[in-house]
Design an enzyme around this catalytic site. Structure first.
Site, mmCIF file in Angstrom:
data_model
loop_
_atom_site.group_PDB
_atom_site.id
_atom_site.type_symbol
_atom_site.label_atom_id
_atom_site.label_comp_id
_atom_site.label_asym_id
_atom_site.label_seq_id
_atom_site.Cartn_x
_atom_site.Cartn_y
_atom_site.Cartn_z
ATOM 1 N N LYS A 1 38.176 39.937 37.867
ATOM 2 C CA LYS A 1 37.210 39.824 36.775
ATOM 3 C C LYS A 1 37.123 38.372 36.333
ATOM 4 O O LYS A 1 38.137 37.699 36.166
ATOM 5 C CB LYS A 1 37.642 40.728 35.616
ATOM 6 C CG LYS A 1 36.732 40.681 34.394
ATOM 7 C CD LYS A 1 37.199 41.686 33.341
ATOM 8 C CE LYS A 1 36.434 41.526 32.029
ATOM 9 N NZ LYS A 1 36.860 42.499 31.004
ATOM 10 N N LYS B 1 34.215 41.927 39.064
ATOM 11 C CA LYS B 1 33.602 42.218 37.769
ATOM 12 C C LYS B 1 33.208 40.917 37.087
ATOM 13 O O LYS B 1 34.044 40.045 36.856
ATOM 14 C CB LYS B 1 34.553 43.015 36.872
ATOM 15 C CG LYS B 1 33.942 43.328 35.495
ATOM 16 C CD LYS B 1 34.831 44.239 34.670
ATOM 17 C CE LYS B 1 34.273 44.416 33.253
ATOM 18 N NZ LYS B 1 35.092 45.317 32.425
ATOM 19 N N ASP C 1 41.830 46.323 32.090
ATOM 20 C CA ASP C 1 41.415 44.942 32.326
ATOM 21 C C ASP C 1 42.510 44.031 31.767
ATOM 22 O O ASP C 1 42.645 43.888 30.546
ATOM 23 C CB ASP C 1 40.078 44.658 31.649
ATOM 24 C CG ASP C 1 38.910 45.405 32.296
ATOM 25 O OD1 ASP C 1 39.150 46.465 32.920
ATOM 26 O OD2 ASP C 1 37.766 44.940 32.169
#
Length: 225
Positions: free
Chosen positions: A157, A185, A96
């Site tokens: 994300k 996400k 991430d």
């Protein structure tokens, strides 16, 4: 649809996140045990905890994910690449990565693209680009999403959780922009079953939260009512 719909396996959406700077080995072990028990896709931990998490989950289906350039995204590209490659060497399967928000706002699109593309190409792993949507205009969100998708990320994300959390409107916006090219996400501030279901219905394909066990238990309790 009702939040208790039986077609929704909530556990399969959850990246079980332990991203507090005071996290201990004992807490990490507990999180890994919970992730295995509830069959969460990943445990998301700081880079320094990756090796231990991989050892704890050896032979299990739950993968280890980690964060890169977290939470500000303002380290150099070389540092981010090193951090990502070391994490992969230690067994991380998903990364991430916080984008450089200053570059985005300064119009340095090519630098932003090159940084994310190099991490995607050099690691060969699943990369989730953290956009920090609470800090961006809709125009900036769209530009960031397009740059990151072109660079090869697997997910967009919403947030680190440090500067505001996921919203239904942002998830819907990213879903519209992505047109199915990547996963979405949602992360930050997801504490209730209602929030989780709303984000999934809006288009989230992963949820980053430290409350995964609580959410699954809430869903089970709702089924039993």
């Amino acid at each position: 649809m009702a939040i208790t719909d039986s077609d929704l396996d909530l556990a399969q959406y959850i990246d079980h996140s332990l991203l507090i700077p005071t996290a201990t080995s004992e807490q990490l072990e507990a999180y890994c045990q919970q992730a295995e028990q509830y069959r969460f896709p990943t445990v998301c931990v700081y880079p320094a905890a990756v090796k231990q998490a991989v050892q704890l989950l050896h032979g299990k289906k739950t993968l280890v994910s980690t964060v890169i350039g977290f939470p500000a995204g303002a380290t150099t590209s070389a540092v981010k690449r090193y951090e990502a490659l070391e994490a992969v060497d230690n067994g991380a399967k998903e990364l991430d990565v916080v984008i450089n928000l200053g570059w985005l706002k300064d119009g340095k699109s090519e630098q932003l693209f090159q940084e994310i593309a190099s991490i995607c190409q050099e690691t060969g792993q699943t990369v989730k680009a953290i956009l920090e949507t609470s800090q961006l205009t809709d125009t900036e969100k769209r530009l960031a999403a397009e740059i990151c998708m072109d660079a090869g990320v697997s997910y967009l994300k919403t947030s680190t959780g440090w500067f505001g959390g996921a919203t239904v409107s942002d998830v819907k916006f990213l879903k519209e922009i992505s047109k199915g090219r990547v996963g979405i996400k949602a992360s930050g501030g997801i504490r209730t079953l209602e929030q989780a279901i709303a984000l999934i219905r809006a288009g989230a394909t992963r949820l980053g939260t430290s409350r995964g066990v609580d959410l699954v238990r809430q869903q089970k309790a709702a089924f039993e009512e």
